[in-house]
Write a protein that holds these residues in place. Structure first.
Motif, PDB file in Angstrom:
ATOM      1  N   HIS A 351       0.823  -1.222   0.000  1.00 57.99           N
ATOM      2  CA  HIS A 351       0.000   0.000   0.000  1.00 57.99           C
ATOM      3  C   HIS A 351       0.844   1.254   0.000  1.00 57.99           C
ATOM      4  O   HIS A 351       0.498   2.226   0.648  1.00 57.99           O
ATOM      5  N   GLU A 356       1.419  12.728   0.199  1.00 55.95           N
ATOM      6  CA  GLU A 356       0.477  13.834   0.104  1.00 55.95           C
ATOM      7  C   GLU A 356       0.744  14.786   1.266  1.00 55.95           C
ATOM      8  O   GLU A 356       1.463  14.433   2.197  1.00 55.95           O
ATOM      9  N   TYR A 405       3.210   3.498   9.190  1.00 56.31           N
ATOM     10  CA  TYR A 405       2.197   2.545   8.746  1.00 56.31           C
ATOM     11  C   TYR A 405       0.834   3.221   8.708  1.00 56.31           C
ATOM     12  O   TYR A 405       0.094   3.102   7.737  1.00 56.31           O
ATOM     13  N   PRO A 408      -2.045   8.435   6.759  1.00 49.94           N
ATOM     14  CA  PRO A 408      -2.842   8.399   5.536  1.00 49.94           C
ATOM     15  C   PRO A 408      -2.192   9.170   4.398  1.00 49.94           C
ATOM     16  O   PRO A 408      -2.530   8.958   3.243  1.00 49.94           O
TER      17      PRO A 408
ATOM     18  N   ALA B  19      -1.119   1.092   6.102  1.00 51.69           N
ATOM     19  CA  ALA B  19      -2.560   0.913   6.184  1.00 51.69           C
ATOM     20  C   ALA B  19      -3.163   1.219   4.822  1.00 51.69           C
ATOM     21  O   ALA B  19      -2.594   1.957   4.024  1.00 51.69           O
ATOM     22  N   SER B  20      -4.345   0.648   4.559  1.00 53.08           N
ATOM     23  CA  SER B  20      -4.883   0.773   3.205  1.00 53.08           C
ATOM     24  C   SER B  20      -5.557   2.117   2.972  1.00 53.08           C
ATOM     25  O   SER B  20      -5.916   2.434   1.846  1.00 53.08           O
ATOM     26  N   HIS B  21      -5.745   2.926   4.024  1.00 47.35           N
ATOM     27  CA  HIS B  21      -6.401   4.217   3.804  1.00 47.35           C
ATOM     28  C   HIS B  21      -5.397   5.231   3.252  1.00 47.35           C
ATOM     29  O   HIS B  21      -4.194   5.030   3.301  1.00 47.35           O
ATOM     30  N   SER B  22      -5.911   6.321   2.692  1.00 46.07           N
ATOM     31  CA  SER B  22      -5.023   7.394   2.274  1.00 46.07           C
ATOM     32  C   SER B  22      -5.751   8.709   2.470  1.00 46.07           C
ATOM     33  O   SER B  22      -6.975   8.760   2.572  1.00 46.07           O
ATOM     34  N   ALA B  23      -4.978   9.786   2.543  1.00 43.42           N
ATOM     35  CA  ALA B  23      -5.574  11.087   2.835  1.00 43.42           C
ATOM     36  C   ALA B  23      -6.592  11.457   1.772  1.00 43.42           C
ATOM     37  O   ALA B  23      -7.682  11.951   2.080  1.00 43.42           O
ATOM     38  N   ILE B  26      -9.864   9.667   2.250  1.00 48.96           N
ATOM     39  CA  ILE B  26     -10.654  10.214   3.350  1.00 48.96           C
ATOM     40  C   ILE B  26     -11.334  11.505   2.909  1.00 48.96           C
ATOM     41  O   ILE B  26     -12.520  11.732   3.162  1.00 48.96           O
TER      42      ILE B  26
END
Lengths: 439, 276
Positions: A351, A356, A405, A408, B19-23, B26
């Motif tokens: 992932h 960003e 980890y 986001p 983790a599989s989320h990203s900004a 979201i």
């Protein structure tokens, strides 16, 4: 005992390499490449010449500093090349042992001789931070410690090498732990195991019932990453905070890996120097994940071949766990003493993404097991304000990787902190935000 | 048949699992939730339901693009715009507007939002919530125009959207829960009468669920979040008793935004025994 706060609950993927509980043995590779920098602070000088014949366990390099430990050949044959920072040995596949390897009877209570024996056996802590064991024992003896913690937590995903070692050699580990406890002068020794390996705790306790080693006991800890980080482990068990890994001796704790306890037993009872270790070969890209006894210096490609090769092309191959290991760029890279695993990971598991801007969600603060402010530290380091980063206690970072980890925005927090901690020269570039943006 | 050819390996920074989320996921998700919650106003607002978000989103995108090209010197700023922060801000701006709002107020609101975002350094760097700040300016100049329309968004839709965000854990639960609780307790104490009506007030619920939880303008530490939420809730109740509904929420939150650096100075949990 209070379970530590924060950290992560990770899917562990350990079942993949547990389909066989046997630790398989590899045939000797054609060439082994033993690197000279096996532990931090190692200043080693080769003590063999090119073309010389060596056996398994022959000393091929020894240290000039009191902290460095000697190196041993992991194959029998001819010294092929002595290069810059490595010694390559061509194996004759006879696997004949060096004649000096024989059982000895140094009691662990005779600290000086025992520690020297461990040093001559080339034993370092077989974990992420491979510090020389004899050095740690000497310091522990000098400062006085109360607990030896043998780390069998293995909290990182995919790794099962310590699990299988404990399953296959519980008696050796118990005896090695008792030796370590004796040599360090500690009152008790605790073998810490995470709750996802309850059968190991049961096995160790039942073996200990027969062995009757009083001051060694196995303890179950909750499954949570990074339970296996030395400082986190010491804090969970003793409730004391250590500022750095060197600081552990100050709070009276010596943390070593179970694989180290096993090799201490082998060195003390059999006289066998440290030239092989258990390595997990796993990851969704590997056809048959398994655990192997691997000689130090075996190229990674041989391990992948032993696991029946790749099922599909991996995005990256990692030496060590997925959160703290290092990606390698070539399959010729040799296994070193600290290599716990070889993992081939596909992109859908890593992932990784483009960085960003930070949205200040604060999740890095919420997972940091050391209660640091990763966001603020990263901002300070990127502004090259190392003084501010120091005020936010960047030195206490264990580099467990929880913050990177969870982030986001995929900010490479760990590499930024690592670079700042290693006192960057002015030309070391710290990755700046939005570097990769198409402008 | 195993894969035989040599894989292409390059250096990667650790860690090797994320983790599989990203900004941007979201931000996109929150924008979509807000848009759905807004569309629930369709029965009452008629065509204005589409007009307001369309005008604010296009003008916000345009101003953001203009800023990136003219000021930040990025020729093709897809990277900065693709993360949906513009859509999220446009959706939030939409929620604050009465149905009869003229188009030029929306456009100037969008301009002010971009200025309040970018002058402080862009996404995540702003001290004050850009939409709240731009509403405060608009309200100062065009207060009478804004007050003419009847501002009644669908509270149930806002609740549903907020609960969805909470379940997805895209917003910290401490802020809305404690903010609403303290606003309710404050109202009960100030009015000396037991009433639930504050939880049906669109502005308070919107402020607690969508504006106070903006990560850039709320504290990162847990303790900071708790103090932030409790204070904001109580001040909302206080301002609301002697002032207008929506304005009290806007000004209280702007005020609390200013306190964020102060609230973050106090550590969530200082390591016991280790202070060197």
């Amino acid at each position: 005992m209070k379970p530590f706060k924060r950290g992560l609950k990770l899917p562990d993927f350990k079942y993949a390499s547990l389909s066989s509980l046997k630790i398989h043995r590899l045939p000797p590779p054609r060439f082994v490449t033993v690197r000279l920098d096996q532990h931090p602070g190692a200043v080693l000088r080769p003590c063999v010449r090119e073309g010389e014949l060596v056996g398994v366990g022959t000393q091929i390099a020894h240290g000039t500093e009191p902290i460095s430990v000697p190196l041993h050949s992991s194959a029998s044959g001819r010294v092929h090349e002595i290069g810059h920072g490595f010694i390559r040995i061509e194996s004759d596949e006879a696997d004949s042992r060096d004649s000096s390897i024989r059982p000895n009877d140094v009691p662990a209570s005779d600290t000086e001789r025992f520690v020297e024996l461990l040093r001559q056996a080339g034993i370092v802590d077989l974990a992420r931070n491979p510090s020389p064991l004899h050095w740690q024992l000497l310091q522990a003896r000098a400062r006085g410690i109360h607990t030896v913690i043998v780390n069998g937590c293995e909290s990182e995903p995919f790794l099962t090498c310590d699990h299988l070692l404990m399953l296959n050699h519980p008696v050796e580990i118990l005896k090695g732990t008792e030796m370590l406890r004796n040599a360090s002068g500690a009152r008790q020794a605790i073998i810490a195991v995470e709750a996802n390996k309850l059968e190991v705790v049961e096995l160790l306790n039942s073996k200990n019932y027969a062995l009757k080693i009083k001051m060694v006991k196995a303890q179950t800890l909750p499954t949570r990453y990074p339970q296996g980080a030395p400082r986190t482990l010491a804090r969970t068990i003793t409730g004391l905070w250590a500022g750095s890994d060197e600081d552990l001796i100050r709070i009276g704790v010596l943390v070593v890996n179970v694989a180290t306890a096993f090799s201490v037993y082998e060195a003390a009872a059999l006289g066998k120097p440290l030239y092989e270790r258990v390595v997990t070969v796993s990851g969704p890209c590997v056809l048959e994940p398994k655990n192997l006894w691997v000689r130090i210096g075996t190229p990674v490609g041989d391990l992948i071949r032993a696991a029946k090769g790749f099922m599909r092309p991996p995005e990256r191959i990692i030496l060590g766990g997925p959160l703290t290991g290092d990606a390698i760029e070539s399959l010729e890279e040799p296994v070193v003493k600290k290599t716990q695993a070889v993992l081939a990971l596909p992109p859908e598991l890593t992932h990784s993404g483009r960085e960003e801007p930070c949205i200040r969600c604060g999740w890095c603060l919420q997972v940091c097991p050391e209660s640091l402010f990763p966001e603020t530290i990263v901002r300070a380091v990127r502004k090259e304000n190392l003084e501010l980063a120091g005020q936010y206690e960047i030195e206490r970072c264990t580099e467990c990787g929880c913050c990177a980890y969870i982030c986001p925005s995929k900010i490479p927090i760990v590499s930024i902190i690592q670079k700042a901690k290693n006192k960057p020269a002015p030309n070391v570039s710290i990755p700046q935000p939005l570097d990769a943006l198409p402008v | 048949m195993p894969f035989r050819s040599e894989p292409k390996l390059v250096f990667h920074a650790k860690p090797h699992r994320h983790a599989s989320h990203s900004a941007s996921n979201i931000l996109w998700g929150t924008s979509a939730v807000l848009l759905l919650a807004w569309l629930a106003n369709g029965t009452r607002y008629g065509w204005d339901t589409l007009r307001i978000p369309l005008i604010s989103a296009t003008s916000l995108l345009g101003f953001e693009w203009g800023w990136q090209v003219c000021v930040a010197n990025r020729l093709m700023p897809f990277g900065t715009i693709s993360n949906a922060s513009c859509f999220l801000l446009a959706a939030l701006l939409t929620f604050l507007m009465p149905p009869t709002v003229p188009w030029w107020i929306l456009v100037s609101g969008a301009l002010l939002t971009v200025l309040f975002l970018e002058l402080f350094g862009g996404l995540g760097q702003n001290i004050f919530h850009p939409v709240l700040a731009s509403y405060a300016v608009l309200h100062h100049f065009f207060g009478s125009t804004l007050a003419n329309g009847l501002w009644t968004p669908n509270v149930i839709a806002i609740w549903a959207g907020g609960i969805f965000l909470l379940l997805k854990r895209w917003i910290a639960w401490e802020i809305p829960v404690l903010c609403l609780a303290s606003a309710w307790i404050g109202t009960v104490l100030l009015n000396a009468s037991f009433t639930w009506e504050i939880l049906a007030s669109g502005s308070i619920v919107l402020g607690a669920l969508f504006f106070a939880t903006d990560p850039a303008t709320s504290p990162m530490t847990k303790n900071g979040k708790v103090v932030f939420a409790l204070l904001a809730g109580f001040l909302m109740a206080l301002f609301r008793k002697w002032g207008h509904d929506l304005e009290s929420v806007v000004y209280v939150l702007l005020m609390m935004n200013g306190f964020v650096p102060l609230l973050e100075r106090y550590r969530a949990s200082a390591p016991e025994g280790h202070r060197s």
